[in-house]
Design a protein around this motif. Structure first.
Motif, PDB file in Angstrom:
ATOM      1  N   THR A 119       2.604   5.388  -6.562  1.00 16.47           N
ATOM      2  CA  THR A 119       2.177   4.134  -7.174  1.00 16.47           C
ATOM      3  C   THR A 119       1.560   4.418  -8.534  1.00 16.47           C
ATOM      4  N   SER A 120       2.086   3.771  -9.566  1.00 18.51           N
ATOM      5  CA  SER A 120       1.555   3.920 -10.920  1.00 18.51           C
ATOM      6  C   SER A 120       1.259   2.525 -11.465  1.00 18.51           C
ATOM      7  N   ILE A 121       0.000   2.290 -11.822  1.00 14.08           N
ATOM      8  CA  ILE A 121      -0.423   0.954 -12.232  1.00 14.08           C
ATOM      9  C   ILE A 121      -1.288   1.040 -13.479  1.00 14.08           C
ATOM     10  N   GLY A 122      -1.030   0.132 -14.407  1.00 12.91           N
ATOM     11  CA  GLY A 122      -1.901  -0.065 -15.557  1.00 12.91           C
ATOM     12  C   GLY A 122      -2.175  -1.543 -15.691  1.00 12.91           C
ATOM     13  N   ALA A 123      -3.435  -1.941 -15.620  1.00 12.90           N
ATOM     14  CA  ALA A 123      -3.747  -3.372 -15.603  1.00 12.90           C
ATOM     15  C   ALA A 123      -5.188  -3.602 -16.013  1.00 12.90           C
ATOM     16  N   GLY A 124      -5.539  -4.884 -16.139  1.00  9.69           N
ATOM     17  CA  GLY A 124      -6.928  -5.225 -16.394  1.00  9.69           C
ATOM     18  C   GLY A 124      -7.766  -5.033 -15.147  1.00  9.69           C
ATOM     19  N   THR A 125      -7.288  -5.587 -14.035  1.00 12.84           N
ATOM     20  CA  THR A 125      -7.955  -5.407 -12.743  1.00 12.84           C
ATOM     21  C   THR A 125      -6.918  -5.045 -11.690  1.00 12.84           C
ATOM     22  N   VAL A 126      -7.301  -4.173 -10.768  1.00  9.91           N
ATOM     23  CA  VAL A 126      -6.411  -3.755  -9.686  1.00  9.91           C
ATOM     24  C   VAL A 126      -7.161  -3.871  -8.368  1.00  9.91           C
ATOM     25  N   VAL A 127      -6.532  -4.492  -7.385  1.00 15.51           N
ATOM     26  CA  VAL A 127      -7.102  -4.596  -6.038  1.00 15.51           C
ATOM     27  C   VAL A 127      -6.113  -3.977  -5.067  1.00 15.51           C
ATOM     28  N   VAL A 128      -6.566  -2.974  -4.327  1.00 17.41           N
ATOM     29  CA  VAL A 128      -5.734  -2.331  -3.309  1.00 17.41           C
ATOM     30  C   VAL A 128      -6.362  -2.602  -1.957  1.00 17.41           C
ATOM     31  N   ASP A 129      -5.666  -3.370  -1.136  1.00 19.70           N
ATOM     32  CA  ASP A 129      -6.147  -3.673   0.208  1.00 19.70           C
ATOM     33  C   ASP A 129      -5.071  -3.371   1.236  1.00 19.70           C
ATOM     34  N   GLY A 130      -3.977  -2.739   0.768  1.00 17.94           N
ATOM     35  CA  GLY A 130      -2.855  -2.429   1.644  1.00 17.94           C
ATOM     36  C   GLY A 130      -2.682  -0.933   1.818  1.00 17.94           C
ATOM     37  N   THR A 131      -1.435  -0.513   2.087  1.00 18.00           N
ATOM     38  CA  THR A 131      -1.140   0.875   2.416  1.00 18.00           C
ATOM     39  C   THR A 131      -0.291   1.526   1.338  1.00 18.00           C
ATOM     40  N   LEU A 132      -0.778   2.625   0.780  1.00 15.34           N
ATOM     41  CA  LEU A 132      -0.032   3.435  -0.173  1.00 15.34           C
ATOM     42  C   LEU A 132       0.261   4.761   0.502  1.00 15.34           C
ATOM     43  N   GLU A 133       1.521   5.021   0.822  1.00 17.96           N
ATOM     44  CA  GLU A 133       1.882   6.201   1.603  1.00 17.96           C
ATOM     45  C   GLU A 133       2.051   7.451   0.741  1.00 17.96           C
ATOM     46  N   GLY A 134       1.993   7.307  -0.578  1.00 21.26           N
ATOM     47  CA  GLY A 134       2.116   8.456  -1.463  1.00 21.26           C
ATOM     48  C   GLY A 134       0.904   8.579  -2.365  1.00 21.26           C
ATOM     49  N   ASP A 135       1.056   9.329  -3.445  1.00 22.34           N
ATOM     50  CA  ASP A 135      -0.013   9.462  -4.431  1.00 22.34           C
ATOM     51  C   ASP A 135      -0.117   8.190  -5.261  1.00 22.34           C
ATOM     52  N   ALA A 136      -1.295   8.004  -5.858  1.00 21.63           N
ATOM     53  CA  ALA A 136      -1.520   6.824  -6.690  1.00 21.63           C
ATOM     54  C   ALA A 136      -2.181   7.232  -8.004  1.00 21.63           C
ATOM     55  N   GLU A 137      -1.696   6.604  -9.077  1.00 27.48           N
ATOM     56  CA  GLU A 137      -2.278   6.801 -10.404  1.00 27.48           C
ATOM     57  C   GLU A 137      -2.552   5.423 -10.973  1.00 27.48           C
ATOM     58  N   ILE A 138      -3.836   5.102 -11.145  1.00 25.64           N
ATOM     59  CA  ILE A 138      -4.218   3.742 -11.509  1.00 25.64           C
ATOM     60  C   ILE A 138      -5.162   3.771 -12.703  1.00 25.64           C
ATOM     61  N   GLY A 139      -4.813   3.000 -13.730  1.00 29.11           N
ATOM     62  CA  GLY A 139      -5.692   2.824 -14.877  1.00 29.11           C
ATOM     63  C   GLY A 139      -6.021   1.368 -15.049  1.00 29.11           C
ATOM     64  N   ALA A 140      -7.314   1.029 -15.008  1.00 32.82           N
ATOM     65  CA  ALA A 140      -7.727  -0.364 -15.124  1.00 32.82           C
ATOM     66  C   ALA A 140      -9.209  -0.421 -15.459  1.00 32.82           C
ATOM     67  N   GLU A 141      -9.629  -1.567 -15.942  1.00 31.52           N
ATOM     68  CA  GLU A 141     -11.061  -1.735 -16.168  1.00 31.52           C
ATOM     69  C   GLU A 141     -11.820  -1.685 -14.853  1.00 31.52           C
ATOM     70  N   THR A 142     -11.253  -2.340 -13.829  1.00 35.46           N
ATOM     71  CA  THR A 142     -11.877  -2.349 -12.509  1.00 35.46           C
ATOM     72  C   THR A 142     -10.828  -2.082 -11.446  1.00 35.46           C
ATOM     73  N   ILE A 143     -11.119  -1.124 -10.557  1.00 36.12           N
ATOM     74  CA  ILE A 143     -10.232  -0.816  -9.435  1.00 36.12           C
ATOM     75  C   ILE A 143     -11.030  -1.033  -8.159  1.00 36.12           C
ATOM     76  N   GLN A 144     -10.563  -1.982  -7.343  1.00 35.01           N
ATOM     77  CA  GLN A 144     -11.268  -2.337  -6.121  1.00 35.01           C
ATOM     78  C   GLN A 144     -10.459  -1.892  -4.906  1.00 35.01           C
ATOM     79  N   LEU A 145     -11.056  -1.033  -4.085  1.00 31.25           N
ATOM     80  CA  LEU A 145     -10.425  -0.615  -2.832  1.00 31.25           C
ATOM     81  C   LEU A 145     -11.030  -1.424  -1.693  1.00 31.25           C
ATOM     82  N   GLY A 146     -10.205  -2.245  -1.040  1.00 34.75           N
ATOM     83  CA  GLY A 146     -10.692  -3.102   0.033  1.00 34.75           C
ATOM     84  C   GLY A 146     -10.849  -2.361   1.347  1.00 34.75           C
ATOM     85  N   GLU A 147     -11.401  -3.051   2.339  1.00 30.28           N
ATOM     86  CA  GLU A 147     -11.611  -2.454   3.658  1.00 30.28           C
ATOM     87  C   GLU A 147     -10.302  -2.123   4.352  1.00 30.28           C
ATOM     88  N   GLY A 148      -9.243  -2.865   4.016  1.00 30.93           N
ATOM     89  CA  GLY A 148      -7.960  -2.595   4.651  1.00 30.93           C
ATOM     90  C   GLY A 148      -7.116  -1.590   3.903  1.00 30.93           C
TER      91      GLY A 148
END
Length: 360
Positions: A119-148
């Motif tokens: 997963t590669s993401i570039g955004a203003g805000t990123v919310v991850v509350d799901g399942t990422l089965e591989g590596d992740a590279e995220i660039g954002a002002e705010t990255i929120q990892l939810g309980e799920g």
């Protein structure tokens, strides 16, 4: 004479194509699609999808890759290949078996969302509350990892990381170079792309209207310029009154088909009013310098309207006023045309109307 008819026929065909491009479009196996709304419906399967539009929604299955540029991109079904998405908002609420590359104002992986690859993401805000089965590279002002959230691989990020960091099974590495300037860059690009797309559609529609109905178009522009207050009030009444009328008709149940057709015609009328309003503004501006070219007026008005659409708040307000002006002038012109046609019909029948013979 025949060449003139052929020209008019071609213009009508062009107008129909443009109108079709603005209404919701369902993908039926095509690899490329452009429209106001592009949808892969639930239960539908397509090989691949390359889409550009106001909204792109995948509810069914795409067996290949998906490439989408839109104001809103939503994956609610299954993508068996990779996903490349650029938009004001990108949401993965389904399954992407391959890699995900996304950029936009906001990117969300919901609880139902699953990404099988990297997963590669570039955004203003990123919310991850799901399942990422591989590596992740995220660039954002705010990255929120939810309980799920669940990230099976490593997380490399740039920005501010918040929330459930225990969701990352691998290592967490902060790298300020990840996603730098992606969000501030992609939003202006997307805005200009959509403005250019809308301008092209409006130019085609406007050219067809001027070629097919030159006298009527000139009359609408003249009416808008000479009585802007009256035209604006009529436009406001149309924009507020017609939707209420359509809802009232739909509540009768038997009138639902009529309300659906009416809603389509109303949307088309609003679009026509917007084009006519901008044409009127262009004609008025050119009249100030002694130029009376209707084609140049169309281009000037539409370009100014597109430019105003990129200016927050003030531009939107001015475009709304132009819309009211155009819709009102169009409505008055259509009513006048209908009344004139009715009077001519009565005269052709010797003055016999619904109430019997009339005397002057």
């Amino acid at each position: 004479m025949s060449s003139n008819n052929n020209s008019r026929t071609l213009l009508v065909i062009a107008l129909v194509v443009v109108v079709a491009g603005t209404v919701p479009a369902t993908v039926a196996g095509q690899a490329e699609r452009t429209g106001g709304t592009v949808v892969v419906e639930e239960g539908e399967t397509v090989d691949s999808l390359e889409a550009f539009g106001g909204t792109v929604i995948v509810e069914g299955t795409v067996t290949g890759d998906v490439s989408a540029v839109a104001g809103d991109v939503r994956i609610e079904g299954d993508v068996e290949g990779d996903l490349e998405a650029v938009g004001g908002s990108v949401t993965v609420a389904g399954t992407v078996q391959g890699d995900v590359e996304a950029a936009g104002g906001s990117v969300t992986i919901t609880e139902e969302g699953v990404v099988g690859g990297t997963t590669s993401i570039g955004a203003g805000t990123v919310v991850v509350d799901g399942t990422l089965e591989g590596d992740a590279e995220i660039g954002a002002e705010t990255i929120q990892l939810g309980e799920g959230a669940s990230i099976a691989g490593d997380l490399r990020y740039g920005g501010t990381l918040e929330g459930n960091t225990d969701a990352v099974a691998g290592t967490i590495e902060q790298d300020s170079s990840v996603g730098v300037d992606v969000a501030p860059t992609i939003q202006p690009i997307a805005s200009w792309l959509f403005a250019a797309y809308a301008l092209a559609l409006n130019l085609v529609l406007g050219a067809a209207l001027l070629a097919l109905f030159p006298r009527f178009s000139d009359g609408v522009a003249s009416r808008a310029a000479s009585t802007p207050g009256r035209s604006g009030l009529v436009g406001l009444g149309v924009l507020l009154g017609v939707p209420v009328l359509l809802v009232a008709v739909a509540l009768t149940v038997i009138g639902i088909p009529f309300s659906i057709v009416g809603a389509f015609l109303f949307a088309l009328a609003v679009w026509l009013g917007l084009v006519y309003g901008r044409f009127a503004v262009g004609a008025w501006l050119l009249s100030l310098v002694g130029v009376g070219n209707r084609w140049l007026a169309l281009v000037v008005g539409l370009v100014i309207g597109a430019a105003l659409g990129l200016v927050p708040y003030v531009g939107d307000l001015l475009n709304l006023l132009v819309l009211l002006l155009g819709v009102g002038a169009l409505a008055v012109g259509l009513f006048g045309h209908w009344r004139t046609a009715r009077e001519r019909d009565r005269e052709s029948r010797g003055g016999v109307g619904p109430g019997g013979p009339t005397t002057d």
